[in-house]
Design an enzyme around this catalytic site. Structure first.
Site, mmCIF file in Angstrom:
data_model
loop_
_atom_site.group_PDB
_atom_site.id
_atom_site.type_symbol
_atom_site.label_atom_id
_atom_site.label_comp_id
_atom_site.label_asym_id
_atom_site.label_seq_id
_atom_site.Cartn_x
_atom_site.Cartn_y
_atom_site.Cartn_z
ATOM 1 C CD GLN A 195 94.836 35.152 -0.970
ATOM 2 O OE1 GLN A 195 95.701 35.268 -0.153
ATOM 3 N NE2 GLN A 195 95.127 34.364 -2.017
ATOM 4 C CG ASP A 217 88.020 37.671 -6.236
ATOM 5 O OD1 ASP A 217 89.223 37.381 -6.441
ATOM 6 O OD2 ASP A 217 87.142 36.807 -5.647
ATOM 7 C CE LYS A 264 93.748 41.928 -3.252
ATOM 8 N NZ LYS A 264 92.573 41.173 -3.376
ATOM 9 N N GLY A 292 95.283 35.877 -7.891
ATOM 10 C CA GLY A 292 95.587 36.089 -9.479
ATOM 11 C C GLY A 292 94.948 37.327 -9.933
ATOM 12 C CG HIS A 293 96.337 40.685 -10.792
ATOM 13 N ND1 HIS A 293 96.440 40.700 -9.073
ATOM 14 C CD2 HIS A 293 97.558 41.120 -11.115
ATOM 15 C CE1 HIS A 293 97.889 41.100 -9.050
ATOM 16 N NE2 HIS A 293 98.399 41.353 -10.247
HETATM 17 P P1 IMP Z 1 92.447 28.519 -0.434
HETATM 18 O O1 IMP Z 1 93.100 29.858 -0.148
HETATM 19 O O2 IMP Z 1 92.744 28.091 -2.090
HETATM 20 O O3 IMP Z 1 92.694 27.573 0.782
HETATM 21 O O4 IMP Z 1 90.713 28.768 -0.393
HETATM 22 C C1 IMP Z 1 90.450 29.134 0.759
HETATM 23 C C2 IMP Z 1 89.176 30.254 0.423
HETATM 24 O O5 IMP Z 1 89.686 31.559 0.012
HETATM 25 C C3 IMP Z 1 88.123 29.754 -0.526
HETATM 26 O O6 IMP Z 1 86.828 30.596 -0.357
HETATM 27 C C4 IMP Z 1 88.586 30.559 -1.755
HETATM 28 O O7 IMP Z 1 87.800 30.722 -2.856
HETATM 29 C C5 IMP Z 1 89.180 31.761 -1.237
HETATM 30 N N1 IMP Z 1 90.305 32.605 -2.003
HETATM 31 C C6 IMP Z 1 91.479 32.287 -1.882
HETATM 32 N N2 IMP Z 1 92.288 33.133 -2.777
HETATM 33 C C7 IMP Z 1 91.545 34.018 -3.113
HETATM 34 C C8 IMP Z 1 91.446 35.123 -4.202
HETATM 35 O O8 IMP Z 1 92.572 35.658 -4.457
HETATM 36 N N3 IMP Z 1 90.269 35.861 -4.211
HETATM 37 C C9 IMP Z 1 89.173 35.473 -3.550
HETATM 38 N N4 IMP Z 1 89.077 34.515 -2.757
HETATM 39 C C10 IMP Z 1 90.042 33.600 -2.696
#
Ligand code: IMP
Length: 437
Positions: free
Chosen positions: A222, A13, A16, A40-41
């Site tokens: 991420q 977040d 990017k 996501g964006h």
């Molecule tokens: P998962 O990727 O859904 O398994 O989530 C694992 C961790 O990564 C959690 O803390 C989510 O909030 C975080 N996370 C996953 N994708 C993103 C992203 O695009 N931005 C910020 N945090 C993310």
């Protein structure tokens, strides 16, 4: 520049999407190499809003977009995103990419509930089935994009897997799989037919494009501190958002870094946010999760509201903290950024005194090394701050027009990390960007 890698330097977040959008203008290819629709964006072009979680953002500009083997693809989501466009998207998906099925989402949700019950705090995943899908890949029981589109016994294979997962869902997690398995199997077989045209050996296409001198943009999802191995395990995602992972996640030889010109850009948000649980040393929300608006710090609320710090994928409020240079230095060690892009600097305007963490105090001892793997250590660290006078809301067309204190803020980051900030984002619009040499 044949290749640019855009990396989230903190917890994801970082903004990017906007930086990727700038670079994608000159790119021939825009490539996703890890993660899935947990990212996501939103991109707005001529008033039309596009919501992207899986498709590389270059799709909006009509670029050739590739999804590499390290990504996990939810085919339903993919179809939804493709349908937003009134033109034929130029898309290639690697046969080795793994596929998310509905049971992955269910297991993701049930497991989170179980962890919360036992440990009091879950990971806070996006519930998109990311972890369970990667898990199946590593256990060698997953379904790949190749299996989906070649449709050999696909329906039978899916039904068989559902039977196995049903047991896990019911017996391990006490949940239920209220899905008509036959319908899902049929639906996926149909989706497979629709997506067949996108099958592409992404590894080969990128390697040959590099040889042809094409401009390739690798879009990280991420952030570094969410890396499954080098992040704050287990409060991480299940992939490798690091720059080095393009080798394995795309399928490129290490020699590409010698043979071709690569630029690695670390995207740094001017402050810290984290969605999901895990230690945030500079947190202004007093470590509370979920964020309780009534008790959380005034400055955190100010930044959260002004910066719209709510998850794009989940809508959850993000915890907010001051910028952490100890963490950023660790992030730079892992990615060795060629340059940095600083985002959301404007969000900090109006705050009287700004703080930046330059060290931690742990049991009275000063610490400068970020121990990403030791969550207890991080939870007991107190930030040592450098204070900088704040700056007012401003408009600027070039670096000289940026307020003096904002320049000091930028200078401190550059000095501590030893890398140049070359791009500064000062607002949400495409042209709210300052380039600095
Ligand atoms: P998962 O990727 O859904 O398994 O989530 C694992 C961790 O990564 C959690 O803390 C989510 O909030 C975080 N996370 C996953 N994708 C993103 C992203 O695009 N931005 C910020 N945090 C993310």
């Amino acid at each position: 520049m044949p290749a640019t890698i855009i990396i989230g330097a903190q917890y994801g977040d970082e903004g990017k999407g906007k930086i990727t959008d700038i670079f994608s203008e000159k790119a021939d290819y825009v490539v996703r190499y890890q993660g899935g629709n947990n990212a996501g964006h939103t991109i707005v072009v001529d008033g039309k809003v596009y919501k992207l979680h899986l498709l590389p953002s270059g799709v909006v500009r009509g670029k050739r977009c590739l999804i590499g083997a390290g990504v996990v693809v939810d085919p339903r989501q993919l179809i939804k995103e493709i349908k937003q466009f009134n033109f034929e998207v130029d898309l290639g998906i690697d046969p080795r990419t793994h596929i998310i099925l509905p049971y992955h989402n269910i297991i993701d949700i049930l497991r989170e509930k179980k962890i919360k019950k036992i440990k009091g705090a879950s990971i806070g995943t996006t519930a998109k089935g990311i972890g369970p899908c990667y898990e199946d890949e590593k256990s060698r029981i997953g379904i790949r994009f190749f299996d989906l589109v070649s449709n050999k016994n696909l329906e039978d294979v899916i039904i068989e897997k559902f039977e196995e997962k049903k047991k896990v869902i019911e017996e391990v997690y006490g949940g239920s799989l209220d899905i008509n398995i036959n319908d899902v199997a049929k639906e996926y077989a149909e989706i497979g037919k629709l997506l067949k045209k996108y099958l592409c050996d992404v590894s080969s296409e990128i390697f040959s494009s590099l040889k042809k001198g094409k401009n390739i943009l690798f879009e990280g999802a991420q952030g570094t501190l969410l890396d499954i191995k080098y992040g704050n395990y287990p409060k991480v995602t299940s992939s490798h958002p690091l720059a080095g992972s393009i080798l394995v996640d795309i399928g490129l030889p290490p020699s590409v870094f010698k043979e071709f010109e690569f630029k690695i850009i670390g995207v740094v948000k001017a402050y810290t946010t984290k969605v999901g649980s895990g230690p945030v040393v500079t947190c202004l929300d007093k470590g509370r999760w979920p964020v309780d608006e009534k008790v959380s710090n005034k400055i955190a609320n100010y930044i959260r509201k002004k910066g719209a710090e709510y998850g794009t994928t989940t809508g959850r409020p993000r915890r907010v903290g001051w910028l952490d240079l100890v963490l950023l230095k660790y992030s730079d060690k892992l990615n060795n950024y060629d340059e940095l892009a600083l985002t959301k600097l404007d969000v900090l305007s109006g705050i009287k005194i700004l703080k930046i963490a330059v060290a931690y105090k742990h049991n009275g001892k000063e610490e400068k090394e970020y121990r990403a793997w030791d969550l207890e250590f991080l939870e007991n660290c107190k930030p040592v701050y450098k204070k900088i006078k704040g700056f007012r809301k401003f408009r600027a067309n070039n670096y000289n027009e940026i307020p003096k204190n904002a320049k000091k803020y930028i200078g401190l980051i550059e000095e501590y990390i030893g890398k140049k900030i070359k791009i500064i984002s000062i607002g949400p619009e495409r042209n709210d960007i300052i380039y600095k040499e």
